[in-house]
Design a protein around this motif. Structure first.
Motif, PDB file in Angstrom:
ATOM      1  N   GLY A 130       0.825  -1.197   0.000  1.00 29.08           N
ATOM      2  CA  GLY A 130       0.000   0.000   0.000  1.00 29.08           C
ATOM      3  C   GLY A 130       0.860   1.247   0.000  1.00 29.08           C
ATOM      4  O   GLY A 130       1.748   1.384   0.845  1.00 29.08           O
ATOM      5  N   VAL A 131       0.630   2.136  -0.941  1.00 26.95           N
ATOM      6  CA  VAL A 131       1.457   3.340  -1.067  1.00 26.95           C
ATOM      7  C   VAL A 131       1.297   4.259   0.140  1.00 26.95           C
ATOM      8  O   VAL A 131       2.254   4.893   0.586  1.00 26.95           O
ATOM      9  CB  VAL A 131       1.110   4.089  -2.372  1.00 26.95           C
ATOM     10  CG1 VAL A 131       1.829   5.433  -2.439  1.00 26.95           C
ATOM     11  CG2 VAL A 131       1.486   3.241  -3.585  1.00 26.95           C
ATOM     12  N   LYS A 186      -0.832  -5.201   1.391  1.00 25.14           N
ATOM     13  CA  LYS A 186      -2.277  -5.168   1.209  1.00 25.14           C
ATOM     14  C   LYS A 186      -2.807  -6.355   0.413  1.00 25.14           C
ATOM     15  O   LYS A 186      -3.989  -6.703   0.506  1.00 25.14           O
ATOM     16  CB  LYS A 186      -2.685  -3.885   0.485  1.00 25.14           C
ATOM     17  CG  LYS A 186      -2.323  -2.600   1.218  1.00 25.14           C
ATOM     18  CD  LYS A 186      -3.088  -2.476   2.524  1.00 25.14           C
ATOM     19  CE  LYS A 186      -2.848  -1.127   3.159  1.00 25.14           C
ATOM     20  NZ  LYS A 186      -3.525  -1.002   4.473  1.00 25.14           N
ATOM     21  N   ALA A 187      -1.944  -6.948  -0.411  1.00 29.39           N
ATOM     22  CA  ALA A 187      -2.372  -8.040  -1.288  1.00 29.39           C
ATOM     23  C   ALA A 187      -1.126  -8.745  -1.802  1.00 29.39           C
ATOM     24  O   ALA A 187       0.003  -8.414  -1.415  1.00 29.39           O
ATOM     25  CB  ALA A 187      -3.219  -7.489  -2.439  1.00 29.39           C
ATOM     26  N   ALA A 188      -1.334  -9.721  -2.693  1.00 23.55           N
ATOM     27  CA  ALA A 188      -0.202 -10.444  -3.274  1.00 23.55           C
ATOM     28  C   ALA A 188      -0.619 -11.055  -4.601  1.00 23.55           C
ATOM     29  O   ALA A 188      -1.807 -11.218  -4.884  1.00 23.55           O
ATOM     30  CB  ALA A 188       0.291 -11.530  -2.326  1.00 23.55           C
ATOM     31  N   GLU A 189       0.378 -11.374  -5.400  1.00 24.41           N
ATOM     32  CA  GLU A 189       0.132 -12.105  -6.642  1.00 24.41           C
ATOM     33  C   GLU A 189       0.759 -13.484  -6.518  1.00 24.41           C
ATOM     34  O   GLU A 189       1.913 -13.616  -6.089  1.00 24.41           O
ATOM     35  CB  GLU A 189       0.730 -11.385  -7.847  1.00 24.41           C
ATOM     36  CG  GLU A 189       0.530 -12.161  -9.159  1.00 24.41           C
ATOM     37  CD  GLU A 189       1.109 -11.474 -10.377  1.00 24.41           C
ATOM     38  OE1 GLU A 189       1.013 -12.054 -11.481  1.00 24.41           O
ATOM     39  OE2 GLU A 189       1.664 -10.362 -10.243  1.00 24.41           O
ATOM     40  N   ALA A 190      -0.002 -14.517  -6.872  1.00 29.58           N
ATOM     41  CA  ALA A 190       0.507 -15.880  -6.853  1.00 29.58           C
ATOM     42  C   ALA A 190       1.194 -16.182  -8.181  1.00 29.58           C
ATOM     43  O   ALA A 190       0.626 -15.946  -9.247  1.00 29.58           O
ATOM     44  CB  ALA A 190      -0.636 -16.867  -6.621  1.00 29.58           C
ATOM     45  N   LEU A 191       2.414 -16.674  -8.104  1.00 27.93           N
ATOM     46  CA  LEU A 191       3.206 -16.995  -9.289  1.00 27.93           C
ATOM     47  C   LEU A 191       3.660 -18.444  -9.201  1.00 27.93           C
ATOM     48  O   LEU A 191       3.787 -19.000  -8.107  1.00 27.93           O
ATOM     49  CB  LEU A 191       4.415 -16.071  -9.373  1.00 27.93           C
ATOM     50  CG  LEU A 191       4.082 -14.565  -9.447  1.00 27.93           C
ATOM     51  CD1 LEU A 191       5.315 -13.732  -9.127  1.00 27.93           C
ATOM     52  CD2 LEU A 191       3.530 -14.213 -10.820  1.00 27.93           C
ATOM     53  N   VAL A 192       3.915 -19.063 -10.328  1.00 29.32           N
ATOM     54  CA  VAL A 192       4.305 -20.468 -10.324  1.00 29.32           C
ATOM     55  C   VAL A 192       5.792 -20.625 -10.612  1.00 29.32           C
ATOM     56  O   VAL A 192       6.361 -19.905 -11.429  1.00 29.32           O
ATOM     57  CB  VAL A 192       3.472 -21.281 -11.355  1.00 29.32           C
ATOM     58  CG1 VAL A 192       3.751 -20.832 -12.782  1.00 29.32           C
ATOM     59  CG2 VAL A 192       3.715 -22.781 -11.191  1.00 29.32           C
TER      60      VAL A 192
END
Length: 303
Positions: free
Chosen positions: A68-69, A75-81
């Motif tokens: 969060g700026v 605040k969140a995340a991205e799932a990567l493989v």
């Protein structure tokens, strides 16, 4: 027979060399050599082990936090493989993902990653641990699959994941291929409690006209905006007005590929919502991400 077999090998090699120049502007020819041969062998190895790797759960989920700026917290995340091959370590996703796509296997891996994320959510919630919204990538093959939404909605329901905790990332290239279909998919995803984001905005397909009709929740500004530029001021002006406009459409913004502190300061000044990039965190195994969440709960990071 020997001459015929040799002719077949020569044609195959010519085809492999041709693929090296396909869709590469300015490159008109290539010679089959040791480099192409090694690449071919490596691709064949990936192809031969795709199903075995999936069955053995060699594909692992990594998380990249979104910060969060305003307050500097996760605040969140991205799932990567990632693919952890026994005895060889991690394969580069830039290498194996195109092979999976070419062999129409990427859809299986997409679903595998999505279910792993849902399992992680369920385990965390049962323990009363902190969770944040997680976005997952959906390949073009998966996107066009007729059972895409029923399968994903079914998995979400199976693990009782609350609405608006899972975000489906859609690439804007799909929108230019079939606008009406994309609109239908976004509506159905919303009906099933998913958030929707438009990924890779700024990579070449970009059109602000997309935002006129597409009710997305998040716009992801591609890292192309944050690489070294010959005219930083001009680039920042464009970003400023894009962010301002989408905010008025009630769309959140995520800046990807941010690597420098001065970029953070600029994004803070134009009220971007989230930052995802090496300036804060690289993609990490889930257990490391859990430690980040635990630390995040105790203290806010100042930016």
């Amino acid at each position: 027979m020997v001459e015929e077999a040799e002719a077949v090998r020569m044609v195959d090699r010519a085809n492999f060399a041709q693929k090296e120049v396909k869709n590469k502007p300015g490159k008109r020819y290539a010679f089959y050599g040791e480099e192409i041969r090694r690449k071919l062998i490596a691709e064949m190895s990936v192809k031969d082990r795709m199903q075995e790797g999936l069955d053995n759960e060699e594909f692992v989920v990594y998380m990249q936090p979104k910060i969060g700026v305003k307050d500097g917290t996760v605040k969140a995340a991205e799932a990567l493989v990632r693919w952890e091959v026994p005895g060889k370590g991690l394969l580069s996703p830039g290498f194996f993902i195109p092979v999976l796509e070419k062999n129409h296997f990427i859809g299986k891996v997409d679903r595998y990653v999505f279910e792993k994320v849902c399992i992680w959510f369920r385990e965390r919630m049962e323990k009363g641990e902190t969770v944040v919204p997680v976005s997952v990538n959906v390949s073009k093959i998966q996107f066009y699959s007729p059972d895409f939404i029923p399968v994903y909605a079914g998995i979400k329901k199976k693990y009782e994941i609350p609405d608006k905790m899972l975000e489906i990332e859609l690439t804007e290239s799909v929108a230019f291929e079939h606008e009406e279909y994309l609109l239908q998919i976004v509506r159905e995803l919303h009906e099933n409690g998913f958030l929707c984001s438009l990924d890779d905005f700024g990579t070449g397909y970009s059109s602000l006209g997309l935002l006129k009709y597409l009710p997305i929740d998040v716009l992801k500004l591609d890292g192309v905006f944050f690489r070294v530029s010959v005219d930083v001021k001009r680039e920042q002006t464009i970003l400023k007005y894009i962010i301002n406009m989408v905010k008025q459409l009630h769309i959140s913004t995520v800046a990807e590929g941010v690597e420098r502190e001065e970029q953070v300061e600029f994004l803070k000044s134009v009220d971007c919502d989230l930052i995802q990039g090496f300036v804060f965190y690289r993609p990490m195994p889930i257990r490391e991400f859990e430690k980040v969440l635990a630390a995040n709960r105790k203290e806010k990071r100042q930016i």
